[in-house]
Design a protein around this motif. Structure first.
Motif, PDB file in Angstrom:
ATOM      1  N   SER B   3       5.373  -5.780  10.339  1.00  0.00           N
ATOM      2  CA  SER B   3       4.364  -6.579  11.007  1.00  0.00           C
ATOM      3  C   SER B   3       4.364  -6.393  12.518  1.00  0.00           C
ATOM      4  O   SER B   3       3.501  -6.873  13.210  1.00  0.00           O
ATOM      5  CB  SER B   3       4.582  -8.052  10.689  1.00  0.00           C
ATOM      6  N   VAL B 114       0.346  -3.271   5.792  1.00  0.00           N
ATOM      7  CA  VAL B 114      -0.542  -3.258   4.617  1.00  0.00           C
ATOM      8  C   VAL B 114      -1.632  -2.183   4.774  1.00  0.00           C
ATOM      9  O   VAL B 114      -1.837  -1.374   3.862  1.00  0.00           O
ATOM     10  CB  VAL B 114      -1.157  -4.658   4.378  1.00  0.00           C
ATOM     11  N   PRO B 115      -2.333  -2.149   5.942  1.00  0.00           N
ATOM     12  CA  PRO B 115      -3.348  -1.105   6.077  1.00  0.00           C
ATOM     13  C   PRO B 115      -2.776   0.302   5.916  1.00  0.00           C
ATOM     14  O   PRO B 115      -3.389   1.151   5.299  1.00  0.00           O
ATOM     15  CB  PRO B 115      -3.882  -1.302   7.505  1.00  0.00           C
ATOM     16  N   LEU B 118      -2.343   1.149   2.270  1.00  0.00           N
ATOM     17  CA  LEU B 118      -3.625   1.432   1.623  1.00  0.00           C
ATOM     18  C   LEU B 118      -4.199   2.770   2.087  1.00  0.00           C
ATOM     19  O   LEU B 118      -4.688   3.550   1.271  1.00  0.00           O
ATOM     20  CB  LEU B 118      -4.619   0.299   1.906  1.00  0.00           C
ATOM     21  N   HIS B 119      -4.114   3.028   3.385  1.00  0.00           N
ATOM     22  CA  HIS B 119      -4.632   4.304   3.892  1.00  0.00           C
ATOM     23  C   HIS B 119      -3.850   5.475   3.304  1.00  0.00           C
ATOM     24  O   HIS B 119      -4.432   6.506   2.972  1.00  0.00           O
ATOM     25  CB  HIS B 119      -4.547   4.329   5.427  1.00  0.00           C
ATOM     26  N   PHE B 136      -6.933  -5.907  -2.240  1.00  0.00           N
ATOM     27  CA  PHE B 136      -7.294  -7.316  -2.450  1.00  0.00           C
ATOM     28  C   PHE B 136      -6.044  -8.146  -2.759  1.00  0.00           C
ATOM     29  O   PHE B 136      -5.906  -9.268  -2.287  1.00  0.00           O
ATOM     30  CB  PHE B 136      -8.298  -7.459  -3.596  1.00  0.00           C
ATOM     31  N   LEU B 138      -2.896  -7.590  -1.865  1.00  0.00           N
ATOM     32  CA  LEU B 138      -2.077  -7.793  -0.665  1.00  0.00           C
ATOM     33  C   LEU B 138      -2.759  -8.730   0.321  1.00  0.00           C
ATOM     34  O   LEU B 138      -2.122  -9.559   0.948  1.00  0.00           O
ATOM     35  CB  LEU B 138      -1.775  -6.445   0.006  1.00  0.00           C
ATOM     36  N   ARG B 139      -4.099  -8.617   0.415  1.00  0.00           N
ATOM     37  CA  ARG B 139      -4.838  -9.461   1.361  1.00  0.00           C
ATOM     38  C   ARG B 139      -4.755 -10.930   0.955  1.00  0.00           C
ATOM     39  O   ARG B 139      -4.589 -11.810   1.784  1.00  0.00           O
ATOM     40  CB  ARG B 139      -6.301  -8.984   1.421  1.00  0.00           C
ATOM     41  N   TYR B 140      -4.886 -11.195  -0.345  1.00  0.00           N
ATOM     42  CA  TYR B 140      -4.992 -12.592  -0.761  1.00  0.00           C
ATOM     43  C   TYR B 140      -3.683 -13.216  -1.249  1.00  0.00           C
ATOM     44  O   TYR B 140      -3.636 -14.419  -1.492  1.00  0.00           O
ATOM     45  CB  TYR B 140      -6.117 -12.753  -1.795  1.00  0.00           C
ATOM     46  N   ASP B 142      -1.163 -13.739   0.502  1.00  0.00           N
ATOM     47  CA  ASP B 142      -0.820 -14.663   1.588  1.00  0.00           C
ATOM     48  C   ASP B 142      -1.671 -15.946   1.508  1.00  0.00           C
ATOM     49  O   ASP B 142      -1.150 -17.056   1.614  1.00  0.00           O
ATOM     50  CB  ASP B 142      -1.086 -13.917   2.897  1.00  0.00           C
ATOM     51  N   VAL B 143      -2.964 -15.776   1.264  1.00  0.00           N
ATOM     52  CA  VAL B 143      -3.870 -16.939   1.184  1.00  0.00           C
ATOM     53  C   VAL B 143      -3.461 -17.841   0.020  1.00  0.00           C
ATOM     54  O   VAL B 143      -3.365 -19.060   0.162  1.00  0.00           O
ATOM     55  CB  VAL B 143      -5.339 -16.461   1.007  1.00  0.00           C
ATOM     56  N   ILE B 193     -15.963 -14.560  -2.288  1.00  0.00           N
ATOM     57  CA  ILE B 193     -15.717 -13.254  -1.652  1.00  0.00           C
ATOM     58  C   ILE B 193     -16.799 -12.266  -2.091  1.00  0.00           C
ATOM     59  O   ILE B 193     -17.346 -11.521  -1.283  1.00  0.00           O
ATOM     60  CB  ILE B 193     -14.310 -12.714  -2.017  1.00  0.00           C
ATOM     61  N   MET B 207     -13.615  -0.564  -1.614  1.00  0.00           N
ATOM     62  CA  MET B 207     -13.363  -1.003  -0.250  1.00  0.00           C
ATOM     63  C   MET B 207     -13.397   0.189   0.717  1.00  0.00           C
ATOM     64  O   MET B 207     -12.693   1.170   0.490  1.00  0.00           O
ATOM     65  CB  MET B 207     -11.964  -1.634  -0.234  1.00  0.00           C
ATOM     66  N   LEU B 209     -12.375   2.429   3.646  1.00  0.00           N
ATOM     67  CA  LEU B 209     -11.176   2.537   4.489  1.00  0.00           C
ATOM     68  C   LEU B 209     -11.361   3.675   5.476  1.00  0.00           C
ATOM     69  O   LEU B 209     -11.966   4.690   5.149  1.00  0.00           O
ATOM     70  CB  LEU B 209      -9.936   2.809   3.620  1.00  0.00           C
TER      71      LEU B 209
END
Lengths: 276, 248
Positions: B3, B114-115, B118-119, B136, B138-140, B142-143, B193, B207, B209
């Motif tokens: 991070s 994370v990016p 994915l890349h 998706f 990894l993005r969510y 956390d949420v 979403i 998605m 990228l």
């Protein structure tokens, strides 16, 4: 009247049978700041989703800039009507800020240079330059909201729609958001905001639409928010300024001030008059 | 996942190189048969990471739980093989192989954002749908973990305290309800979403990228460093060379 949105006899019910819209008739003027006010469950969000073709009219018609909302032109419509959702976590889903802002332009197959240019401009407009490679979960709520707005800005829509834009924002982020909206309006865009914040509507809006239980109770300029009947029927509250000046009957003002600045000026004049 | 800012060569190396070399590393260590070669690989890999300025102490802390689980599995495996008289050795070899693999995977993943993951996946021609699904998730993650934590806090604020064991019916019921509520909220959020994607002209596909940059010599150096030790020891093993025997 030059209309951004024309809605005639619009009905909509959700899959669970809830009747969300029960015959909406509405005109929203072009280039204006319009606030749709109403309590929770009034049908504001459902109405907004009709304006860029996410929901299609089950009965009645919706026209945006003269174009009827139907399955044939929904993609074109989404290019001219930008919708910012209430929760930025619903909208900002890509791994980086850059990719999220570029999501819209890439969906319209714009050339790479144009996408880069639009993303840069959008991020500059919301003052998020330098955060292009940040992951959304490393941003604050206010920053995520601005990324969501940048994502819509990058499409260069003519009409901006925001659903409860102030939800969970701190005062600073709220002020920043207002600056962005005013700047967009200054460039000629029509801004439509759905909220239940009467103070914001009274101070900011050019036009106000009041909704309740899936119908439009009233529409007009901000002065409709001083009307007892409308406020009571919509189960809203008077804006703070209206509340204050209605109580200050001895102030004897013909017209309730529209902003804190106007109110301060009025009271200053009154006080000076009394002292002299 | 990383991070903060990138520091050493290993962390700054291209994600594609790190992912591929880690996969090769894992494949090679699973083919090494002697415990002393595995120990040597682990030692050399650790030295390499230190030389490449990788924050190894932070990394070791993260390994505690996986190492504990690997230890239990290896001990069980060793016990099952006791009758053959080679249970202890097999258990140790299994533990060392798993340790090497977990160590390398954790080092690679924790050195990437994370990016970047994915890349790199996209750059390695992993199917777009799979990349989107991972993105998706990894993005969510956390949420949803925050949502779960808010729900638990709200329950605690109304006097709820979890039972002390798995047989506490009321606790299990509450946990079940919480997971159910989270599932429904996830479903509702997924719809929102999707609407937000539609509102920006989405008509299908995956998605988008950004293109990844070219692989540089420093990236290849980091990748070769990762696979070098297990490759050398495996080749030595295949030729019957043992460094332990040479020491004697």
């Amino acid at each position: 009247m030059d209309c951004a949105v024309e809605i005639d006899d619009l009905f909509f019910h959700h899959k669970d049978g809830t009747r969300a819209l029960k015959g909406i008739n509405l005109r929203i003027r072009r280039g204006r700041r319009t606030v749709i006010l109403g309590p929770n469950g009034a049908g504001k969000s459902t109405l907004l989703l009709h304006l860029n073709g996410i929901y299609l009219p089950q009965k009645g018609t919706v026209k945006v800039l003269g174009m009827e909302v139907n399955p044939k032109n929904e993609k074109k419509l989404r290019e001219i009507v930008g919708l910012v959702f209430q929760d930025p976590d619903d909208q900002v889903f890509c791994p980086t800020v850059w990719e999220d802002v570029a999501f819209g332009p890439l969906n319209y197959d714009l050339p790479e240079e144009e996408v880069d240019k639009r993303v840069d401009e959008a991020l500059k407009a919301v003052r998020l330059e330098g955060l292009e490679q940040k992951a959304p979960f490393h941003l604050s709520y206010g920053q995520k909201k601005r990324v969501a707005i940048a994502g819509v800005l990058a499409l260069k829509p003519e009409i901006f729609i925001l659903d409860e834009p102030h939800a969970f924002l701190d005062p600073y982020s709220r002020a920043e958001l207002l600056k962005i909206l005013d700047a967009l309006n200054g460039q000629g865009s029509s801004i439509i905001v759905a909220t239940h914040d009467v103070d914001f509507a009274y101070e900011w809006a050019d036009d106000v639409v009041v909704m309740k239980d899936g119908i439009v109770l009233a529409s007009g300029d901000r002065n409709i928010l001083t009307d007892d009947k409308i406020i009571n029927e919509a189960e809203l509250e008077y804006p703070l300024l209206v509340k204050l000046f209605k109580k200050l009957s001895e102030a004897r003002c013909d017209k309730i001030p529209a902003s804190v600045d106007e109110a301060a000026e009025f009271l200053r004049r009154k006080m000076n008059g009394k002292c002299q | 996942m990383k991070s903060s800012e990138q520091h050493g060569i290993f962390q700054a190396a291209d994600g594609r190189v790190k992912l591929i070399s880690t996969c090769i590393f894992v494949a090679l260590v699973t083919m090494i048969y002697s415990w002393y070669n595995l120990v040597a690989v682990l030692f050399i890999f650790t030295i390499e990471l230190l030389a490449m300025n990788f924050p190894i102490y932070k990394h070791l802390k993260r390994l505690m739980i996986p190492v504990f689980l690997v230890g239990i599995m290896s001990a069980l495996m060793g016990l099952a093989e006791m009758s053959s008289g080679q249970g202890v050795e097999r258990g140790i070899i299994l533990f060392l192989r798993a340790l090497c693999a977990v160590f390398a995977i954790n080092a690679a993943v924790s050195s990437m954002t994370v990016p970047e993951v994915l890349h790199s996946m996209k750059g390695l021609r992993v199917p777009d749908m799979l990349v989107s699904l991972v993105g998706f998730t990894l993005r969510y993650a956390d949420v949803f973990s925050k949502e779960m934590s808010r729900m638990m806090t709200a329950r605690k604020s109304r006097g709820y305290s979890p039972g002390k064991n798995l047989w506490h019916f009321a606790t299990m019921k509450i946990i079940g309800q919480t997971i159910g509520a989270l599932f429904l909220r996830s479903y509702e959020r997924s719809e929102r979403i999707y609407f937000s994607m539609l509102s920006r002209g989405y008509t299908g596909g995956t998605m988008p990228l950004r293109e990844t940059s070219r692989i540089k010599a420093a990236d290849l150096f980091a990748g070769i460093s990762i696979v070098l030790a297990p490759a050398v020891f495996k080749m030595a093993e295949m030729r019957g060379i043992s460094w332990i025997a040479l020491l004697k």
